[in-house]
Write a protein that holds these residues in place. Structure first.
Motif, mmCIF file in Angstrom:
data_model
loop_
_atom_site.group_PDB
_atom_site.id
_atom_site.type_symbol
_atom_site.label_atom_id
_atom_site.label_comp_id
_atom_site.label_asym_id
_atom_site.label_seq_id
_atom_site.Cartn_x
_atom_site.Cartn_y
_atom_site.Cartn_z
ATOM 1 N N ALA A 1 -5.373 -5.329 -1.953
ATOM 2 C CA ALA A 1 -4.263 -5.121 -1.030
ATOM 3 C C ALA A 1 -4.709 -4.270 0.136
ATOM 4 C CB ALA A 1 -3.092 -4.457 -1.742
ATOM 5 N N THR A 2 -4.013 -4.443 1.231
ATOM 6 C CA THR A 2 -4.261 -3.623 2.410
ATOM 7 C C THR A 2 -3.603 -2.267 2.242
ATOM 8 O OG1 THR A 2 -4.267 -5.612 3.767
ATOM 9 C CG2 THR A 2 -3.965 -3.517 4.903
ATOM 10 N N ALA A 3 -4.289 -1.232 2.696
ATOM 11 C CA ALA A 3 -3.690 0.102 2.676
ATOM 12 C C ALA A 3 -2.512 0.130 3.637
ATOM 13 C CB ALA A 3 -4.720 1.145 3.077
ATOM 14 N N HIS A 4 -1.378 0.655 3.181
ATOM 15 C CA HIS A 4 -0.154 0.647 3.970
ATOM 16 C C HIS A 4 0.130 2.011 4.580
ATOM 17 C CE1 HIS A 4 0.979 -3.342 2.580
ATOM 18 N NE2 HIS A 4 0.627 -2.970 1.365
ATOM 19 N N GLY A 5 0.988 2.018 5.569
ATOM 20 C CA GLY A 5 1.436 3.266 6.171
ATOM 21 C C GLY A 5 2.678 3.004 6.988
ATOM 22 N N SER A 6 3.023 3.925 7.825
ATOM 23 C CA SER A 6 4.156 3.704 8.724
ATOM 24 C C SER A 6 3.712 2.795 9.847
ATOM 25 C CB SER A 6 4.631 5.047 9.274
ATOM 26 O OG SER A 6 3.595 5.644 10.023
ATOM 27 N N GLY B 1 -10.225 -7.057 -9.594
ATOM 28 C CA GLY B 1 -9.749 -5.858 -8.919
ATOM 29 C C GLY B 1 -8.244 -5.835 -8.739
ATOM 30 N N VAL B 2 -7.678 -4.639 -8.683
ATOM 31 C CA VAL B 2 -6.253 -4.458 -8.426
ATOM 32 C C VAL B 2 -6.102 -3.549 -7.224
ATOM 33 C CG1 VAL B 2 -5.593 -4.790 -10.824
ATOM 34 C CG2 VAL B 2 -6.084 -2.492 -10.010
ATOM 35 N N GLY B 3 -5.005 -3.716 -6.491
ATOM 36 C CA GLY B 3 -4.808 -2.942 -5.275
ATOM 37 C C GLY B 3 -3.525 -2.151 -5.291
ATOM 38 N N PRO B 4 -3.226 -1.453 -4.177
ATOM 39 C CA PRO B 4 -2.027 -0.611 -4.102
ATOM 40 C C PRO B 4 -0.747 -1.417 -4.246
ATOM 41 C CG PRO B 4 -3.562 -0.130 -2.312
ATOM 42 C CD PRO B 4 -4.030 -1.391 -2.956
ATOM 43 N N SER B 5 0.287 -0.755 -4.758
ATOM 44 C CA SER B 5 1.600 -1.372 -4.905
ATOM 45 C C SER B 5 2.660 -0.356 -4.550
ATOM 46 C CB SER B 5 1.819 -1.863 -6.338
ATOM 47 O OG SER B 5 3.161 -2.284 -6.530
ATOM 48 N N GLU B 6 3.709 -0.807 -3.862
ATOM 49 C CA GLU B 6 4.805 0.087 -3.517
ATOM 50 C C GLU B 6 5.831 0.195 -4.639
ATOM 51 O OE1 GLU B 6 6.531 -0.343 0.291
ATOM 52 O OE2 GLU B 6 4.644 -0.795 1.298
ATOM 53 N N GLU B 7 5.618 -0.573 -5.710
ATOM 54 C CA GLU B 7 6.512 -0.456 -6.858
ATOM 55 C C GLU B 7 6.309 0.891 -7.538
ATOM 56 O OE1 GLU B 7 8.827 -2.643 -7.646
ATOM 57 O OE2 GLU B 7 8.233 -3.832 -5.904
ATOM 58 N N GLU B 8 7.367 1.444 -8.086
ATOM 59 C CA GLU B 8 7.278 2.733 -8.774
ATOM 60 C C GLU B 8 6.510 2.539 -10.085
ATOM 61 O OE1 GLU B 8 7.603 6.707 -9.326
ATOM 62 O OE2 GLU B 8 8.367 5.599 -7.619
ATOM 63 N N PRO B 9 5.290 3.089 -10.207
ATOM 64 C CA PRO B 9 4.492 2.857 -11.397
ATOM 65 C C PRO B 9 4.934 3.739 -12.559
ATOM 66 C CG PRO B 9 3.307 4.275 -9.894
ATOM 67 C CD PRO B 9 4.616 3.922 -9.229
ATOM 68 N N GLY B 10 5.136 3.117 -13.703
ATOM 69 C CA GLY B 10 5.338 3.874 -14.921
ATOM 70 C C GLY B 10 6.603 4.685 -14.979
ATOM 71 N N ILE C 1 -1.464 5.563 -10.995
ATOM 72 C CA ILE C 1 -0.763 5.375 -9.718
ATOM 73 C C ILE C 1 -1.764 4.895 -8.679
ATOM 74 C CG2 ILE C 1 0.569 6.442 -7.877
ATOM 75 C CD1 ILE C 1 1.453 8.573 -9.892
ATOM 76 N N VAL C 2 -1.509 3.731 -8.116
ATOM 77 C CA VAL C 2 -2.269 3.234 -6.965
ATOM 78 C C VAL C 2 -1.223 2.820 -5.947
ATOM 79 C CG1 VAL C 2 -3.995 1.621 -6.122
ATOM 80 C CG2 VAL C 2 -4.093 2.402 -8.498
ATOM 81 N N ALA C 3 -1.004 3.655 -4.941
ATOM 82 C CA ALA C 3 0.137 3.457 -4.056
ATOM 83 C C ALA C 3 -0.204 3.845 -2.625
ATOM 84 C CB ALA C 3 1.329 4.296 -4.536
ATOM 85 N N PRO C 4 0.498 3.237 -1.656
ATOM 86 C CA PRO C 4 0.354 3.696 -0.266
ATOM 87 C C PRO C 4 0.613 5.192 -0.188
ATOM 88 C CG PRO C 4 1.629 1.673 -0.348
ATOM 89 C CD PRO C 4 1.449 2.110 -1.761
ATOM 90 N N THR D 1 -4.128 5.488 1.009
ATOM 91 C CA THR D 1 -3.876 5.099 -0.377
ATOM 92 C C THR D 1 -4.133 6.283 -1.298
ATOM 93 O OG1 THR D 1 -4.552 2.820 0.077
ATOM 94 C CG2 THR D 1 -4.519 3.507 -2.230
ATOM 95 N N LEU D 2 -3.264 6.454 -2.268
ATOM 96 C CA LEU D 2 -3.468 7.403 -3.353
ATOM 97 C C LEU D 2 -3.878 6.642 -4.599
ATOM 98 C CD1 LEU D 2 -3.151 10.175 -4.886
ATOM 99 C CD2 LEU D 2 -0.811 9.409 -5.395
ATOM 100 N N VAL D 3 -4.956 7.120 -5.226
ATOM 101 C CA VAL D 3 -5.341 6.658 -6.562
ATOM 102 C C VAL D 3 -5.271 7.874 -7.471
ATOM 103 C CG1 VAL D 3 -7.158 5.678 -8.005
ATOM 104 C CG2 VAL D 3 -6.849 4.847 -5.660
#
Length: 404
Positions: A4-9, A66-75, A83-86, A123-125
Motif C-alpha cells: 500500500a501507499t503511505a497515506h497522509g493529509s 507482503g502486507v501494507g498499511p491499513s486505515e482500519e482500526e487494528p485489533g 499496527i501498520v497504519a498511516p 506510516t507507523l509500524v
C-alpha cells in the motif's frame, strides 16, 4: 502480495517554505556538506505536496506475501495486535505509542526540521511485546507531482522480544524535477529483531534528502539494508545507536549511479553501551560523469567497553570521468575495543577483463560480469532465501539501466 501507499493529509500544493529558525546548509560552508553542492536548491520553487495513491509500475521491492498499511482500526482493544497504519491515523488513534517516539529518534538538522513542519505522508509500524510478524510489511511512497517536495516519514517500533521485517521504498511516477525528503525512525526494543530494507528509485532529476536513525535496546538485533539508485543530488544521514548492552547491528548499502547523478551517504555507528557489535558495508558502482560520497564514523562512547565495530566502503568506477570519495573515521572514548575500517576506490581491473575475453567473451559481457561480482558481495551478506532473491533482483534491475 498486498502492498500500500503511505497515506497522509492532502493539503493544497503551494505551501510556503517554513520559517524554521535554522539555515539551509551551504556547500563547503557547513561541516559535512563539503562534497554535495546544494547551492542551486530552491525550496520555495518546490512547494510541499502529498504522495500519489498508485504504485503500479514503480515498486522496486516486492517480497512475496507482503502486507501494507491499513486505515482500519487494528485489533480494537487487543494490546497484542500489530499496527501498520498511516501515521496521521496513528497519531489520532494510537497516541500512546506514537507520542513516545515520534520525532525523538532522528537528530536535529535542517531537512529533518523541514520534514517535521511539512510532512504529508507517513506510516507507523508497531509490533507489541513478544509478537513475531511472519509476513513482510511493505510500504511504498510515490512522488507523483513534478515541481513539488514530498516530505514523508516512517516510524517503526518493536517492543521487547518482538520480531518483524519491513520493506520501505520511495519512487517517482514522472521524469521531472522534484524533491523527496524522508525521515526514518527505528526503535528496536530489548531482545527484539528488526530487518529493515529501505530503497529509493526516484527519477534522476529529483533531489533526495534523508534523516534516518535507529536506536537499539539490550540484546536487540538490527539488519538494515539501504539501496540508493535514483536522484539527481542530495544527502542521506544514516545513523545507528547501540544503546543497549549486547545489541548488534548489521548495515548494508548499495548504490549505482550514471550520467551526472550525485549521491552522498553520511553514516554513523554509535556504540553507547558495552558488549555491542556493528558491521557496516557499502558498495557503489559509479559510472558516466556521476559522483558518490560515503563518509562513515564509528563512535565509541565512554564506558562502551568490548565494542566490536567494522566499516567498509568500496567503489567501482566505470569511465575516466566518474568520481567517488570514501572517508572512514573513528572516535573512540573507551579503551577495550576492536574497531577497524576499510575503503577502496578503483576502476575495473583490466586483468580481469583480459582473462574473461581470453575465454571468448565480448568486452561488454566481461565488464558486466565483473560489475555483477562486485555488487554481488552485497547480496552474499544474506543467507539463501526470499530476502536474498529480492535484493539480487533489485540490483540486477538497476544494472540493466546503468549498463544498458
Amino acid at each position: 502480495m498486498a502492498s500500500a501507499t503511505a497515506h497522509g493529509s492532502d493539503p493544497a500544493v503551494g505551501a510556503s517554505v517554513p520559517q524554521l529558525g535554522v539555515e539551509l546548509p551551504t556547500f563547503k560552508g557547513t561541516p559535512g556538506w563539503e562534497f554535495t553542492p546544494i547551492d542551486k536548491l530552491d525550496l520555495a520553487a518546490l512547494p510541499a505536496a502529498p504522495a500519489g495513491t498508485g504504485t503500479a509500475g514503480v515498486a522496486l521491492l516486492a517480497p512475496e506475501g507482503g502486507v501494507g498499511p491499513s486505515e482500519e482500526e487494528p485489533g480494537t482493544s487487543d494490546p497484542s495486535a500489530l499496527i501498520v497504519a498511516p501515521l496521521r491515523v496513528a497519531l489520532e488513534r494510537h497516541a500512546e505509542v506514537v507520542g513516545r517516539h515520534f520525532g525523538t529518534v532522528v537528530r536535529p538538522s535542517y531537512f529533518a526540521t523541514v520534514n517535521a513542519d511539512q510532512w504529508t505522508d507517513g506510516t507507523l509500524v508497531y509490533v507489541p511485546r513478544n509478537v513475531k510478524v511472519e509476513a513482510p510489511i511493505v510500504i511504498t511512497t510515490v512522488q507523483d507531482r513534478p515541481g513539488t517536495s514530498l516530505h514523508h516519514r516512517t516510524l517503526v517500533v518493536l517492543e521487547e522480544g518482538a520480531e518483524a521485517e519491513v520493506w520501505d521504498q520511495v519512487a517517482s511516477s514522472h521524469d521531472e524535477e522534484a524533491l523527496v525528503n524522508g525521515v526514518v525512525e527505528l526503535v528496536v526494543g530489548d531482545n527484539a529483531t528488526l530487518r529493515y530494507f529501505g530503497a529509493q528509485t526516484v527519477n534522476e532529476k529529483t533531489w533526495v534528502f534523508g534523516s534516518q536513525r535507529a536506536v537499539l535496546g539490550k540484546d536487540a538485533e538490527l539488519d538494515w539494508t539501504t539501496l540508493g539508485f535514483g536522484g539527481s543530488n542530495g544527502k542521506v544521514f544514516l545513523e545507528t545507536t547501540l544503546a543497549g548492552r549486547g545489541s548488534t547491528a548489521k548495515v548494508t548499502g548499495a548504490y549505482a549511479t550514471r550520467g551526472r547523478q550525485h549521491i552522498d551517504y553520511d553514516t554513523l555507528q554509535e556504540h553507547a553501551a558495552a558488549d555491542t557489535v556493528s558491521d557496516l558495508a557499502f558498495r557503489g558502482l559509479v559510472s558516466g560523469r556521476s559522483t558518490a560520497v560515503w563518509r562513515g564514523m564509528i563512535k565509541v562512547d565512554p564506558g562502551a567497553q568490548r565494542t566490536d565495530a567494522f566499516q567498509e566502503a568500496r567503489n567501482l568506477l566505470i569511465g575516466n570521468k566518474a568520481h567517488a570519495d570514501a572517508i572512514p573515521g573513528l572516535e573512540i572514548l573507551a579503551d577495550d575495543v576492536r574497531c577497524t575500517h576499510a575503503a577502496a576506490i578503483a576502476q575495473i581491473d583490466p586483468e580481469q577483463i583480459f582473462y574473461l575475453r581470453s575465454r571468448g567473451l565480448e568486452r561488454p559481457v566481461a565488464e558486466r560480469l565483473v560489475v555483477e561480482g562486485f555488487l554481488g558481495a552485497v547480496v552474499e551478506r544474506y543467507a539463501e532465501g526470499p530476502i536474498r532473491d529480492t535484493l539480487a533482483g533489485a540490483i540486477d534491475a538497476r544494472l540493466a539501466t546503468v549498463l544498458g
